[in-house]
Write an enzyme that holds these catalytic residues in place. Structure first.
Site, PDB file in Angstrom:
ATOM      1  N   CYS B 140      -5.476 -34.968  -1.616  1.00  0.00           N
ATOM      2  CA  CYS B 140      -5.262 -33.921  -2.616  1.00  0.00           C
ATOM      3  C   CYS B 140      -6.382 -33.777  -3.647  1.00  0.00           C
ATOM      4  O   CYS B 140      -6.328 -32.899  -4.495  1.00  0.00           O
ATOM      5  CB  CYS B 140      -3.929 -34.148  -3.317  1.00  0.00           C
ATOM      6  SG  CYS B 140      -2.607 -34.464  -2.121  1.00  0.00           S
ATOM      7  N   HIS B 270      -2.345 -32.224 -12.580  1.00  0.00           N
ATOM      8  CA  HIS B 270      -2.077 -32.325 -11.139  1.00  0.00           C
ATOM      9  C   HIS B 270      -0.617 -31.930 -10.934  1.00  0.00           C
ATOM     10  O   HIS B 270      -0.298 -31.123 -10.070  1.00  0.00           O
ATOM     11  CB  HIS B 270      -2.364 -33.742 -10.654  1.00  0.00           C
ATOM     12  CG  HIS B 270      -2.211 -33.900  -9.166  1.00  0.00           C
ATOM     13  ND1 HIS B 270      -2.917 -33.137  -8.258  1.00  0.00           N
ATOM     14  CD2 HIS B 270      -1.433 -34.721  -8.421  1.00  0.00           C
ATOM     15  CE1 HIS B 270      -2.574 -33.485  -7.030  1.00  0.00           C
ATOM     16  NE2 HIS B 270      -1.672 -34.442  -7.100  1.00  0.00           N
ATOM     17  N   HIS B 304       2.062 -27.199  -3.951  1.00  0.00           N
ATOM     18  CA  HIS B 304       0.992 -28.193  -3.868  1.00  0.00           C
ATOM     19  C   HIS B 304       0.177 -27.862  -2.630  1.00  0.00           C
ATOM     20  O   HIS B 304       0.653 -28.038  -1.506  1.00  0.00           O
ATOM     21  CB  HIS B 304       1.586 -29.593  -3.784  1.00  0.00           C
ATOM     22  CG  HIS B 304       0.569 -30.686  -3.851  1.00  0.00           C
ATOM     23  ND1 HIS B 304      -0.788 -30.464  -3.949  1.00  0.00           N
ATOM     24  CD2 HIS B 304       0.715 -32.036  -3.838  1.00  0.00           C
ATOM     25  CE1 HIS B 304      -1.428 -31.611  -3.998  1.00  0.00           C
ATOM     26  NE2 HIS B 304      -0.547 -32.593  -3.934  1.00  0.00           N
TER      27      HIS B 304
END
Lengths: 274, 375
Positions: B140, B270, B304
């Site tokens: 990520c 995040h 995400h």
């Protein structure tokens, strides 16, 4: 870009370390896929963890540890760049087979092992290293681009940088897409260029405007893994290890993708050793 | 359209299930990929590469790249492409139609579909770039790290322009994988909410052209002021409990940007919406940033987007510099006091000058970016 190499590590079936690699170079035809399959020691992995850690990670850690020890550096102190042409095809194979079943019951451990930086993650856990850890890939140009990336880190950050290149053997069906018959991992510990007594100086430059035909033949390998039954595209970079195993100066050229070429001048000097 | 969706507080998440999956989850799906499935050449045809093509076509980006190629030479332009999925959706499909003795169907035998560099190679070819193309795959944090690497390559003189990008697409691997780790929510994610119950997955493609050149505000430009990268050295899928790696990355970014902590007007977290990430990220950020910093997670808009989260949220953060509008945190109603962060719920017109974006990935891989307005 000028950097120096002060540590080298390597692991393959029949080539357990840098000394064994230099022996093998004398008679490269002796390596065959039937060379006894051994497990990479990777002694920094605690015994209870070894079961969970994939082969690809163990090989890379083994090569990386050898390089750090030769360079007398705490492995946790190195910035790291890991690279692979195909990644962990064992876990890709596992995941795709599971997903082709109705239940799709995936192991969570295998899923987190499927990220391409899994090896980097395990390395940091076992070495306690907090410095930047990357994974880069450019298929057949992986070694060249990973070396460039590692060199830029070494120069920009002025810290030792560990580069580890690795690919495992592919079974069917992945072998149809990319035939790899034997595993290989090797590592270089890089520092900013300095006194040759601390390492072997090399100089890198990316050449431009090379037409595709020329750059396609730019990999310099007088010996390599790439013969039927012995293929591994990660072996591209062994030409640099071979040059470091000689004391004279040499010019090497690696295709770096899209018609670009990485030119490496290896300076004369001592063969790096523990 | 992104600006409209942010201003209108219109989330891209919907609850249509993914084909062949019975997992209940909300997904940030790029519908155009399903409604206009124009194929690519067989050696590149994957959902990921189709999304790359679609993203390249937005906002006049390809024209900007052509101008850079004209100006600097194609060989002086490079590609840094962040991805975690690459074309694995195509590999999954190939395994569903294996032939006898475990062989790929002849149409599936292209290495260019099955290796991590599938999309990076495709992008370089689409754009006519002749310098090196590199795929960065650190889960990520991938396309955030692409900015850092681009900055170094430019600094070392290896290129004059770098196409920084990130493309990840939805596939069974990630949907089943995150579900197996019990990280997905059955409802749209609500980052930093007291009742948050997990993440919502999404897919995205984004690009930025990065050069050494000093541009001005009239050029619609922003500057990358700093970056920081670190590893947690703790666990493969859980963050360091004290956010050690997150703090190291943020500190390195601020130091490199040569700014003070209170210069950061907006932090794009995040903020995945998992109980664990938000708690740890909150702790780390609370330790470093003053309470006046506006903080939000935009994953409730996009989901995400994994390897593309870095570029997606960098673009959102950079756009906040250009529009003056700081996005809030959709779906979140009750900020969790335990995270100790001042979470912005609603959009705010606050004209930020300097922004920060966090991206944290599996393997404890952390990257923090700082952007500022061009002067």
């Amino acid at each position: 870009m000028k950097i120096s190499v002060s540590g080298i590590g390597i692991w393959a079936h029949g080539i357990a370390n840098w000394e064994a690699f230099q022996d093998w170079r004398q008679s490269p035809d002796t390596l065959s896929p039937s060379a006894e399959a051994t497990a990479p020691p990777a002694d920094i992995i605690p015994p209870r963890e070894k079961r969970r850690v994939p082969l690809i990670t163990r090989m890379a850690i083994e090569a990386g540890i050898q390089a750090c020890r030769m360079a007398s550096i705490d492995p946790g102190e190195a910035t790291t760049v890991f690279s692979s042409c195909m990644g962990d095809t064992d876990v890709t194979d596992y995941m795709c087979r599971v997903l082709a079943t109705p239940e799709k019951a995936m192991s969570p451990t295998k899923f987190h092992n499927s990220v391409h930086n899994a090896t980097s993650g395990y390395w940091s856990i076992f070495t306690g290293g907090h410095h930047s850890g990357g994974f880069v890939s450019a298929y057949l140009h992986s070694f060249a681009t990973a070396l460039i990336e590692a060199a830029t880190l070494t120069i920009s950050e002025n810290k030792p940088t560990l580069l580890v290149m690795y690919d495992i053997a592919n079974r069917n069906p992945m072998h149809d897409a990319c035939p790899i018959d034997t595993p290989l991992a090797y590592a270089l510990l890089l520092r900013a260029a300095g006194d040759t007594t601390e390492g072997r100086n090399i100089s890198l430059a990316v050449a431009s405007g090379i037409d595709d035909e020329k750059s396609a033949h730019a990999n310099t390998t007088e010996f390599h893994f790439e013969r039927p039954g012995n293929l591994n595209p990660a072996a591209n970079g062994l030409a640099l290890l071979a040059a470091l195993g000689d004391t004279g100066s040499q010019q090497l050229h690696f295709a770096a993708g899209n018609g670009s070429v990485l030119d490496i001048s290896v300076g004369a000097g001592a063969v790096p050793s523990a | 359209m992104m600006r409209e969706s942010i201003a209108a507080k219109r989330s891209g998440l919907d609850e249509r299930p993914w084909p062949d999956s019975n997992i209940t989850t909300w997904l940030g799906r790029v519908s155009e990929l399903d409604t206009s499935p124009a194929p690519l050449p067989p050696e590149y045809d994957s959902r990921n590469n189709r999304l790359a093509r679609l993203a390249l076509q937005q906002d006049g980006f390809q024209l900007k790249v052509s101008e850079a190629i004209e100006r600097y030479g194609a060989h002086r332009c490079a590609v840094m492409l962040g991805t975690s999925t690459s074309s694995i959706g195509r590999t999954e499909a190939s395994y569903r139609r294996l032939e006898q003795d475990d062989h790929f169907n002849p149409d599936d035998r292209y290495a260019s579909l099955h290796n991590p560099h599938s999309t990076g190679a495709f992008v370089a070819e689409q754009l006519g770039i002749k310098g090196p193309a590199v795929t960065i795959s650190t889960a990520c944090s991938s396309s955030a790290r692409a900015f850092a690497s681009a900055a170094r390559w430019l600094e070392c003189g290896l290129a004059d322009a770098v196409v920084v990008g990130g493309v990840d697409t939805l596939c069974l691997s990630v949907i089943c994988g995150f579900n197996s780790l019990q990280l997905t929510s059955t409802e749209p994610c609500r980052p930093f909410d007291k009742n948050r119950a997990g993440l919502s997955l999404g897919e995205a493609g984004g690009f930025a052209l990065v050069t050494r050149e000093r541009l001005t505000r009239e050029d619609n430009a922003v500057a990358l002021l700093g970056y920081g990268e670190s590893l947690d050295a703790h666990h493969m899928s859980s963050a360091h409990p004290e956010g050690l790696g997150a703090k190291l990355a943020m500190q390195a970014a601020v130091q490199r940007a040569n700014i003070a902590w209170n210069d950061i007007h907006y932090l794009n977290l995040h903020g995945t919406g998992t109980r664990s990430n938000d708690a740890i990220e909150g702790l780390a950020c609370h330790t470093l940033l003053p309470e006046t910093t506006l903080c939000s997670s935009t994953k409730s808009w996009t989901g995400h987007t994994l390897g593309a989260a870095g570029i997606t949220e960098a673009v959102i953060s950079m756009d906040a510099l250009l529009t003056g509008l700081v996005p809030g945190t959709l779906h979140t109603q009750d900020p969790d006091p335990d995270t100790m962060l001042n979470i912005l719920l609603d959009n705010r017109a606050s004209n930020p000058q300097t922004v920060m974006s966090n991206s944290f990935g599996f393997g404890g891989n952390n990257c923090c970016l700082v952007f500022g307005k061009a002067l």
